[in-house]
Enzyme design. Structure first.
Site, mmCIF file in Angstrom:
data_model
loop_
_atom_site.group_PDB
_atom_site.id
_atom_site.type_symbol
_atom_site.label_atom_id
_atom_site.label_comp_id
_atom_site.label_asym_id
_atom_site.label_seq_id
_atom_site.Cartn_x
_atom_site.Cartn_y
_atom_site.Cartn_z
ATOM 1 N N HIS A 19 46.125 27.043 43.339
ATOM 2 C CA HIS A 19 46.584 27.014 44.604
ATOM 3 C C HIS A 19 47.417 25.890 44.842
ATOM 4 O O HIS A 19 48.568 25.707 45.211
ATOM 5 C CB HIS A 19 45.517 27.049 46.010
ATOM 6 C CG HIS A 19 44.933 28.208 46.202
ATOM 7 N ND1 HIS A 19 43.271 27.998 46.292
ATOM 8 C CD2 HIS A 19 45.159 29.531 46.261
ATOM 9 C CE1 HIS A 19 42.966 29.281 46.421
ATOM 10 N NE2 HIS A 19 43.876 30.134 46.556
ATOM 11 N N LYS A 43 35.671 39.802 57.166
ATOM 12 C CA LYS A 43 35.538 39.308 55.833
ATOM 13 C C LYS A 43 34.679 38.167 56.038
ATOM 14 O O LYS A 43 34.508 37.379 57.039
ATOM 15 C CB LYS A 43 36.868 38.700 55.369
ATOM 16 C CG LYS A 43 36.975 38.867 53.748
ATOM 17 C CD LYS A 43 38.471 38.519 53.154
ATOM 18 C CE LYS A 43 38.143 38.071 51.858
ATOM 19 N NZ LYS A 43 39.533 37.823 51.265
ATOM 20 N N ARG A 95 48.537 35.921 38.894
ATOM 21 C CA ARG A 95 47.894 35.329 37.598
ATOM 22 C C ARG A 95 48.001 36.373 36.467
ATOM 23 O O ARG A 95 48.214 35.918 35.405
ATOM 24 C CB ARG A 95 46.418 35.239 38.148
ATOM 25 C CG ARG A 95 46.224 33.837 38.912
ATOM 26 C CD ARG A 95 45.005 33.831 39.588
ATOM 27 N NE ARG A 95 44.921 34.837 40.698
ATOM 28 C CZ ARG A 95 43.982 34.962 41.577
ATOM 29 N NH1 ARG A 95 42.855 34.020 41.689
ATOM 30 N NH2 ARG A 95 44.131 35.896 42.502
ATOM 31 N N SER A 133 39.162 31.505 43.577
ATOM 32 C CA SER A 133 37.918 30.793 44.411
ATOM 33 C C SER A 133 36.822 31.530 44.155
ATOM 34 O O SER A 133 35.798 30.769 44.335
ATOM 35 C CB SER A 133 38.478 31.115 46.007
ATOM 36 O OG SER A 133 39.585 30.235 46.422
#
Ligand code: ADP
Length: 165
Positions: A19, A43, A95, A133
């Protein structure tokens, strides 16, 4: 000319070196960058929004030459948040091919909600391409050296938090 304000939205649960790389590169391109930390009541996050904002802010404060970056949190629609802040630019990191499908959907949804919104993708720095993460949370707590993947502050917070849960 209007200031170009870019929003980097995400969970940042927690912020990683991947990040940070995107944030630093983005801060050189746009006049202002907002790291917009998502609060999604549906979430389950590892860190509370307060912790995610504090940690991210602490890291931004410790970095050189990025005084055009600020940290904020938001809930609800990203396009509404963008409108509120006066920005129509979203930046996301990519990514792998596996990110692509979801990102394509997200971008198309945002575009259909607000035509003015433009989403830009930055390719990950290859040395961080495997960092997410969730994978960091998965390996933490087993004595691995996390400072290769996250800033020291985050590595410390992860260890502390794991003791709490
Ligand atoms: P989200 O839950 O929205 O995916 P994340 O915090 O996981 O939020 O990610 C925020 C943004 O940062 C996303 O665009 C994601 O693709 C990007 N990102 C995450 N990890 C990396 C990395 N290692 N390299 C480049 N971009 C990354």
């Amino acid at each position: 000319m209007n200031k170009k304000v870019a929003i980097i939205p995400g969970s940042f649960d927690p912020i990683t070196l991947g990040h940070i790389d995107i944030i630093e590169r983005c801060s050189k391109i746009f006049d202002e960058v907002i790291i917009a930390i998502l609060i999604n009541p549906d979430k389950k996050y590892f860190f509370t929004v307060k912790e995610r904002v504090e940690m991210t802010q602490e890291i931004i404060d410790s970095l050189d030459k990025i005084d055009n970056v600020r940290v904020d949190s938001f809930s609800g629609l990203l396009v509404s948040y963008a409108k509120k802040t006066g920005s129509n630019i979203i930046v996301r990191g990519l990514r792998a091919v596996s990110d692509f499908e979801y990102e394509m959907q997200l971008t198309s949804m945002n575009k259909s909600l607000d035509e003015e919104i433009e989403t830009f993708y930055m390719m990950t720095n290859t040395k961080y391409s495997f960092i997410s993460s969730s994978i960091i949370k998965g390996v933490s707590g087993f004595g691995a050296d996390l400072t290769k993947f996250v800033p020291n502050i985050v590595a410390k917070r992860l260890e502390e938090k794991l003791k709490e849960v």
